[in-house]
Scaffold this motif. Structure first.
Motif, short mmCIF file in Angstrom:
data_model
loop_
_atom_site.label_atom_id
_atom_site.label_comp_id
_atom_site.label_asym_id
_atom_site.label_seq_id
_atom_site.Cartn_x
_atom_site.Cartn_y
_atom_site.Cartn_z
N ARG A 1 3.13 -9.19 8.35
CA ARG A 1 2.75 -8.22 7.32
C ARG A 1 3.71 -7.04 7.38
O ARG A 1 3.62 -6.19 8.26
CB ARG A 1 1.31 -7.74 7.60
N LYS B 1 0.83 -1.22 0.00
CA LYS B 1 0.00 0.00 0.00
C LYS B 1 0.86 1.27 0.00
O LYS B 1 1.85 1.36 0.73
CB LYS B 1 -0.92 0.00 1.23
N ARG C 1 6.01 5.19 3.57
CA ARG C 1 4.96 5.31 2.56
C ARG C 1 4.82 6.75 2.07
O ARG C 1 5.13 7.69 2.79
CB ARG C 1 3.63 4.82 3.13
N SER D 1 6.39 -4.04 10.70
CA SER D 1 7.83 -3.74 10.68
C SER D 1 8.42 -3.58 12.08
O SER D 1 9.51 -4.07 12.35
CB SER D 1 8.08 -2.47 9.87
N GLY E 1 5.60 -3.75 5.71
CA GLY E 1 5.57 -2.70 4.70
C GLY E 1 6.85 -1.89 4.68
O GLY E 1 7.75 -2.10 3.86
N SER E 2 6.96 -0.94 5.62
CA SER E 2 8.05 0.04 5.56
C SER E 2 9.44 -0.59 5.68
O SER E 2 10.39 -0.08 5.08
CB SER E 2 7.84 1.13 6.61
C1 LIG Z 1 0.22 -0.82 6.74
C2 LIG Z 1 -0.06 -2.11 7.40
C3 LIG Z 1 0.98 -3.02 7.70
C4 LIG Z 1 2.45 -2.75 7.43
O1 LIG Z 1 2.94 -1.81 8.33
P1 LIG Z 1 4.52 -1.46 8.41
O2 LIG Z 1 4.65 -0.83 9.73
O3 LIG Z 1 4.81 -0.56 7.29
O4 LIG Z 1 5.25 -2.74 8.32
C5 LIG Z 1 0.62 -4.23 8.26
N1 LIG Z 1 -0.67 -4.54 8.53
C6 LIG Z 1 -1.68 -3.69 8.26
C7 LIG Z 1 -3.07 -4.11 8.58
C8 LIG Z 1 -1.42 -2.46 7.69
O5 LIG Z 1 -2.44 -1.62 7.44
#
Ligand SMILES: *Cc1c(COP(=O)(O)O)cnc(C)c1O
Length: 223
Positions: free
Chosen positions: A209, A35, A218, A194, A211-212
């Motif tokens: 999960r 995302k 982001r 993260s 992301g960063s």
């Molecule tokens: C954005 C998001 C993540 C990832 O978060 P990071 O801190 O960037 O790793 C994981 N789970 C959900 C539900 C999210 O919305």
């Protein structure tokens, strides 16, 4: 650092947490949360052979993934954001797993749409382990009833997902989610982002999960 460097760093963190928790890294699925990240980073992850991605908005996910779906047949797209019932049709058509099931009306709509499209997707129930008013997820007190609705509607619930309150020790929430999954005979535990990956793996996450830590900050950190 390149996307490849970030992937190997995150995998190293997962292995280290596994050693600490006395478990095998084989039991952990790494979801890359794409995302609000630049397309070239996502394409770099795909080029590395990564196939499991998470998105939290249907519209954004469609834009990014509809064309890429055709190119990567083994793609696994997970919906991890709050889902409005009027977006369910598009979500069922696009995603391979819905991780944010949290209320009876959504269960009914998902079930109807999965039948209609002939796509019986695996689902996770999101639990609001901190009982935070503004956060998605079913309240702890309503979990058992919601799982009954899922059974009655024929939804394939494979496990639970949670996002701990930022100001509380994440490990406590992850342990709670694990206990709830055990009590209900559910196998998949989607937990750990993260910053709390280590705690999640130690507490028994089967899917993290991230992301960063994989793609950097982001563009529009709206959620
Ligand atoms: C954005 C998001 C993540 C990832 O978060 P990071 O801190 O960037 O790793 C994981 N789970 C959900 C539900 C999210 O919305």
């Amino acid at each position: 650092m390149t996307v490849a460097d970030h992937f190997s760093e995150v995998k190293t963190r997962i292995r280290a947490a596994c050693r600490e928790g006395g478990r095998s890294p084989d039991g952990i699925d790494l979801m890359a949360v794409s995302k609000q990240q630049a397309d070239e980073k996502i394409d770099a992850a795909l080029a590395l052979g990564h196939r499991c991605f998470g998105e939290n908005r249907v519209q954004e996910a469609k834009q990014r993934w509809e064309s890429r779906r055709a190119l990567y047949r083994d793609l696994r797209l997970h919906m991890i954001g709050s889902l409005q019932t009027n977006k369910v049709r598009e979500a069922v058509a696009l995603f391979d797993c819905i991780e944010s099931v949290d209320r009876p009306a959504l269960v009914k709509e998902l079930s109807r749409e999965m039948t209609r499209q002939g796509r019986p997707l695996p689902c996770l129930v999101q639990v609001n382990t901190g009982d935070e008013p503004q956060k998605g997820g079913v309240a702890l007190a309503d979990l058992t009833a919601l799982l009954s609705v899922c059974r009655a509607e024929g939804l394939k619930v494979e496990g639970l997902m949670c996002i701990p309150p930022p100001e509380e020790p994440a490990g406590l929430h992850f342990s709670l989610l694990r206990k709830l999954a055990l009590a209900h005979g559910l196998k998949t535990l989607s937990m750990g982002m993260s910053h709390d990956l280590r705690e999640a793996v130690i507490a028994g996450a089967t899917r993290v999960r991230i992301g960063s830590a994989l793609f950097g900050e982001r563009k529009n950190p709206i959620s």
